[in-house]
Design an enzyme around this catalytic site. Structure first.
Site, PDB file in Angstrom:
ATOM      1  N   ARG A   1       0.813  -1.220   0.000  1.00 26.23           N
ATOM      2  CA  ARG A   1       0.000   0.000   0.000  1.00 26.23           C
ATOM      3  C   ARG A   1       0.846   1.270   0.000  1.00 26.23           C
ATOM      4  O   ARG A   1       0.419   2.317   0.491  1.00 26.23           O
ATOM      5  CB  ARG A   1      -0.969   0.005   1.184  1.00 26.23           C
ATOM      6  CG  ARG A   1      -1.843  -1.250   1.266  1.00 26.23           C
ATOM      7  CD  ARG A   1      -2.719  -1.441   0.054  1.00 26.23           C
ATOM      8  NE  ARG A   1      -3.540  -0.293  -0.224  1.00 26.23           N
ATOM      9  CZ  ARG A   1      -4.730  -0.071   0.317  1.00 26.23           C
ATOM     10  NH1 ARG A   1      -5.263  -0.927   1.119  1.00 26.23           N
ATOM     11  NH2 ARG A   1      -5.418   1.014   0.019  1.00 26.23           N
TER      12      ARG A   1
ATOM     13  N   ARG B   1      -1.634   5.846  -0.096  1.00 29.09           N
ATOM     14  CA  ARG B   1      -2.104   6.119   1.249  1.00 29.09           C
ATOM     15  C   ARG B   1      -1.441   7.297   1.943  1.00 29.09           C
ATOM     16  O   ARG B   1      -2.112   8.058   2.624  1.00 29.09           O
ATOM     17  CB  ARG B   1      -1.901   4.873   2.119  1.00 29.09           C
ATOM     18  CG  ARG B   1      -3.084   3.958   2.043  1.00 29.09           C
ATOM     19  CD  ARG B   1      -2.996   2.877   3.075  1.00 29.09           C
ATOM     20  NE  ARG B   1      -4.260   2.180   3.191  1.00 29.09           N
ATOM     21  CZ  ARG B   1      -4.409   1.039   3.824  1.00 29.09           C
ATOM     22  NH1 ARG B   1      -3.360   0.450   4.368  1.00 29.09           N
ATOM     23  NH2 ARG B   1      -5.582   0.476   3.903  1.00 29.09           N
TER      24      ARG B   1
ATOM     25  N   ARG C   1      -5.173  12.912  -6.440  1.00 30.42           N
ATOM     26  CA  ARG C   1      -6.448  12.290  -6.117  1.00 30.42           C
ATOM     27  C   ARG C   1      -7.544  13.329  -5.919  1.00 30.42           C
ATOM     28  O   ARG C   1      -8.674  13.145  -6.314  1.00 30.42           O
ATOM     29  CB  ARG C   1      -6.213  11.426  -4.883  1.00 30.42           C
ATOM     30  CG  ARG C   1      -7.363  11.086  -3.999  1.00 30.42           C
ATOM     31  CD  ARG C   1      -7.952   9.750  -4.360  1.00 30.42           C
ATOM     32  NE  ARG C   1      -8.929   9.307  -3.406  1.00 30.42           N
ATOM     33  CZ  ARG C   1     -10.031   9.966  -3.065  1.00 30.42           C
ATOM     34  NH1 ARG C   1     -10.261  11.157  -3.575  1.00 30.42           N
ATOM     35  NH2 ARG C   1     -10.885   9.442  -2.214  1.00 30.42           N
TER      36      ARG C   1
ATOM     37  N   ASP D   1      -6.883  -1.765  -7.439  1.00 30.00           N
ATOM     38  CA  ASP D   1      -7.424  -2.363  -6.219  1.00 30.00           C
ATOM     39  C   ASP D   1      -7.782  -3.811  -6.519  1.00 30.00           C
ATOM     40  O   ASP D   1      -8.012  -4.172  -7.684  1.00 30.00           O
ATOM     41  CB  ASP D   1      -8.670  -1.605  -5.735  1.00 30.00           C
ATOM     42  CG  ASP D   1      -9.008  -1.977  -4.296  1.00 30.00           C
ATOM     43  OD1 ASP D   1      -8.448  -1.362  -3.381  1.00 30.00           O
ATOM     44  OD2 ASP D   1      -9.804  -2.911  -4.082  1.00 30.00           O
TER      45      ASP D   1
ATOM     46  N   TYR E   1     -15.878 -10.136  -0.252  1.00 33.73           N
ATOM     47  CA  TYR E   1     -16.514  -8.859  -0.611  1.00 33.73           C
ATOM     48  C   TYR E   1     -17.749  -9.065  -1.489  1.00 33.73           C
ATOM     49  O   TYR E   1     -18.736  -8.351  -1.369  1.00 33.73           O
ATOM     50  CB  TYR E   1     -15.507  -7.950  -1.325  1.00 33.73           C
ATOM     51  CG  TYR E   1     -14.460  -7.383  -0.386  1.00 33.73           C
ATOM     52  CD1 TYR E   1     -14.765  -6.307   0.433  1.00 33.73           C
ATOM     53  CD2 TYR E   1     -13.188  -7.939  -0.307  1.00 33.73           C
ATOM     54  CE1 TYR E   1     -13.821  -5.783   1.308  1.00 33.73           C
ATOM     55  CE2 TYR E   1     -12.238  -7.429   0.558  1.00 33.73           C
ATOM     56  CZ  TYR E   1     -12.554  -6.347   1.368  1.00 33.73           C
ATOM     57  OH  TYR E   1     -11.632  -5.840   2.231  1.00 33.73           O
TER      58      TYR E   1
HETATM   59  O1  1CP Z   1       0.163   0.606  -2.892  1.00 32.77           O
HETATM   60  C1  1CP Z   1      -1.015   0.776  -3.133  1.00 32.77           C
HETATM   61  O2  1CP Z   1      -1.814   1.402  -2.412  1.00 32.77           O
HETATM   62  C2  1CP Z   1      -1.441   0.202  -4.448  1.00 32.77           C
HETATM   63  C3  1CP Z   1      -2.839   0.054  -4.691  1.00 32.77           C
HETATM   64  C4  1CP Z   1      -3.738  -0.786  -3.823  1.00 32.77           C
HETATM   65  C5  1CP Z   1      -3.621  -2.128  -3.398  1.00 32.77           C
HETATM   66  C6  1CP Z   1      -2.441  -3.057  -3.567  1.00 32.77           C
HETATM   67  C7  1CP Z   1      -5.001  -0.321  -3.386  1.00 32.77           C
HETATM   68  C8  1CP Z   1      -5.507   1.053  -3.604  1.00 32.77           C
HETATM   69  N1  1CP Z   1      -5.649  -1.360  -2.789  1.00 32.77           N
HETATM   70  C9  1CP Z   1      -4.837  -2.476  -2.763  1.00 32.77           C
HETATM   71  C10 1CP Z   1      -5.133  -3.806  -2.241  1.00 32.77           C
HETATM   72  C11 1CP Z   1      -6.342  -4.036  -1.434  1.00 32.77           C
HETATM   73  N2  1CP Z   1      -7.565  -3.422  -1.510  1.00 32.77           N
HETATM   74  C12 1CP Z   1      -6.445  -5.042  -0.452  1.00 32.77           C
HETATM   75  C13 1CP Z   1      -5.363  -6.048  -0.157  1.00 32.77           C
HETATM   76  C14 1CP Z   1      -4.288  -5.509   0.680  1.00 32.77           C
HETATM   77  C15 1CP Z   1      -4.638  -5.217   2.126  1.00 32.77           C
HETATM   78  O3  1CP Z   1      -5.046  -6.146   2.830  1.00 32.77           O
HETATM   79  O4  1CP Z   1      -4.451  -4.055   2.516  1.00 32.77           O
HETATM   80  C16 1CP Z   1      -7.745  -4.990   0.106  1.00 32.77           C
HETATM   81  C17 1CP Z   1      -8.321  -5.852   1.193  1.00 32.77           C
HETATM   82  C18 1CP Z   1      -8.450  -3.952  -0.569  1.00 32.77           C
HETATM   83  C19 1CP Z   1      -9.857  -3.562  -0.386  1.00 32.77           C
HETATM   84  C20 1CP Z   1      -9.981  -2.133  -0.061  1.00 32.77           C
HETATM   85  N3  1CP Z   1      -9.859  -1.116  -0.977  1.00 32.77           N
HETATM   86  C21 1CP Z   1     -10.159  -1.545   1.199  1.00 32.77           C
HETATM   87  C22 1CP Z   1     -10.291  -2.308   2.518  1.00 32.77           C
HETATM   88  C23 1CP Z   1     -11.698  -2.430   2.934  1.00 32.77           C
HETATM   89  C24 1CP Z   1     -11.871  -3.292   4.166  1.00 32.77           C
HETATM   90  O5  1CP Z   1     -12.511  -4.339   4.051  1.00 32.77           O
HETATM   91  O6  1CP Z   1     -11.360  -2.915   5.243  1.00 32.77           O
HETATM   92  C25 1CP Z   1     -10.187  -0.149   1.032  1.00 32.77           C
HETATM   93  C26 1CP Z   1     -10.425   0.897   2.080  1.00 32.77           C
HETATM   94  C27 1CP Z   1      -9.970   0.091  -0.356  1.00 32.77           C
HETATM   95  C28 1CP Z   1      -9.856   1.421  -1.002  1.00 32.77           C
HETATM   96  C29 1CP Z   1      -8.557   1.752  -1.620  1.00 32.77           C
HETATM   97  N4  1CP Z   1      -7.731   0.896  -2.335  1.00 32.77           N
HETATM   98  C30 1CP Z   1      -6.614   1.574  -2.781  1.00 32.77           C
HETATM   99  C31 1CP Z   1      -6.769   2.930  -2.356  1.00 32.77           C
HETATM  100  C32 1CP Z   1      -5.807   4.037  -2.665  1.00 32.77           C
HETATM  101  C33 1CP Z   1      -7.970   3.028  -1.625  1.00 32.77           C
HETATM  102  C34 1CP Z   1      -8.554   4.273  -0.961  1.00 32.77           C
HETATM  103  C35 1CP Z   1      -9.646   4.799  -1.778  1.00 32.77           C
HETATM  104  C36 1CP Z   1      -9.804   6.254  -1.657  1.00 32.77           C
HETATM  105  O7  1CP Z   1      -8.828   6.992  -1.933  1.00 32.77           O
HETATM  106  O8  1CP Z   1     -10.939   6.668  -1.348  1.00 32.77           O
END
Ligand code: 1CP
Length: 346
Positions: free
Chosen positions: A26, A30, A39, A76, A153
């Site tokens: 991530r 983030r 963004r 994602d 999901y």
């Molecule tokens: O480095 C990076 O951030 C690259 C991009 C990336 C990756 C590898 C994003 C962007 N998401 C992910 C993987 C991801 N997404 C996982 C697996 C890794 C982990 O366990 O952290 C999971 C479970 C998700 C699902 C997801 N997407 C969540 C979690 C929800 C939950 O159940 O708690 C969330 C909050 C997102 C949103 C998301 N994904 C990525 C971003 C930048 C964001 C935020 C969205 C925003 O800006 O509003």
């Protein structure tokens, strides 16, 4: 394209490296103000992920700013259900939500095995642009969710502490669960293969919710499908990160993949013993260790490097970096890995 820094690929294959490679799960979406700036000009995550030039730009930011040894494509795991016919929304500050969920055999039948060159073309375009802009500086990591985590999901409809709706299906309708997992697995395999053709130098499978299953169900409903994915991808190194699956480390040691990701609850020496010498291990600093002082961050990082030793290790956190972590602390983590691991080999 010849890579100028291929440390992470060599470490994955178990070859000798001058120092331990480092990146952060991530890292791209983030913590960086430079990310938020881009963004905030758009309607949200989905628009950014679907605009390949901008997705490529935020993919490369951590390489420039943090000095990591790999980029991970900005996307994602939830693009896969959408490509199969189940769209998602990203609700500001709350996370993903699926307006429709999977409940019946008819719902599963309606889903398609996605053609990534069609439904996920924007990710593949982002990979192609990123590879061009990186110009071989560091490898690019492609990724997908593990079928079980995606299943969670699609059935639950959003994030959850327990995913009890999704887990209920494993007890009440196990055949239906397998049918859905089958379609997700087939899509994931073609999707990862397409990412590799587009330029991904290695791929990671995220099983973020592995830890909510009892061991027997984990083997039946998750690891079996991960194994299929590993078997289908032989062109580039594969990393499997199954968060919380301490109980399945022995079986993970037998997967046809190069690297196993450890979360921060897993003891390093014990994991090495259980998994065996044949895999590279990735991880596993506690993400909260980055809330410490500069010296505490450096000290915790050195301790981790001492425990992993000087071969078959890719340094990372034990899960994704938390959104409120100061990028300066991440830089100390990265810099400490680079300097201390080089010194240990010298
Ligand atoms: O480095 C990076 O951030 C690259 C991009 C990336 C990756 C590898 C994003 C962007 N998401 C992910 C993987 C991801 N997404 C996982 C697996 C890794 C982990 O366990 O952290 C999971 C479970 C998700 C699902 C997801 N997407 C969540 C979690 C929800 C939950 O159940 O708690 C969330 C909050 C997102 C949103 C998301 N994904 C990525 C971003 C930048 C964001 C935020 C969205 C925003 O800006 O509003």
């Amino acid at each position: 394209m010849q890579l100028k820094n291929d440390l992470i690929l060599r470490a994955a294959r178990g070859e000798k490296t001058e120092r331990t490679p480092v990146w952060l799960m991530r890292q791209a979406g983030r913590i960086l103000p430079e990310y938020r700036e881009i963004r905030n000009k758009l309607s949200g995550f989905i628009e950014l992920a679907q605009t390949p030039e901008l997705a490529a730009e935020v993919t490369i930011q951590p390489v420039d700013i943090l000095g990591v040894d790999a980029a991970i494509i900005f996307s994602d795991i939830l693009v896969v259900p959408e490509a199969m016919g189940l769209p998602y929304e990203m609700v500001e500050k709350r996370g993903p939500r699926f307006p429709e969920t999977i409940k019946s055999e008819a719902d599963v039948k309606k889903l398609r095995v996605a053609d990534p060159e069609e439904e996920l073309r924007y990710v593949l375009d982002a990979i192609r642009i990123t590879k061009k802009s990186l110009d071989g500086r560091v490898p690019l990591i492609g990724f997908a969710g593990a079928p079980f985590t995606i299943f969670c999901y699609m059935v639950e409809g959003s994030g959850s502490k327990t995913f009890s709706k999704a887990r209920k299906m494993l007890y009440k309708q196990p055949e239906l669960a397998h049918q859905l997992m089958r379609k997700i697995t087939d899509t994931t395999i073609t999707y990862l293969q397409a990412q590799i053709r587009a330029g991904a130098d290695m791929v990671q499978v995220f099983d973020s919710w592995a830890g909510i299953l009892p061991p027997g169900q984990y083997l039946e409903f998750s690891l079996k499908y991960i194994e299929e994915i590993c078997q289908a991808i032989r062109e580039v190194p594969v990393t499997v990160f199954a968060k919380g699956a301490f109980f399945a480390r022995e079986e993970m040691g037998r997967l046809p993949c190069e690297t196993i990701g450890l979360d921060w609850n897993m003891d390093i020496a014990e994991s090495r013993r259980i998994i065996g010498p044949g895999k590279t291990l990735q991880g596993n600093l506690d993400p909260c260790a980055l809330y410490g002082t500069d010296e505490q961050v450096a000290e915790a990082t050195r301790k981790m490097l001492d425990e992993f030793g000087t071969s078959r290790h890719i340094a990372n956190l034990g899960h994704g970096v938390y959104p409120d972590i100061d990028p300066e602390k991440v830089k100390i983590f990265v810099q400490t890995v680079k300097e201390y691991s080089a010194k240990k080999r010298g």
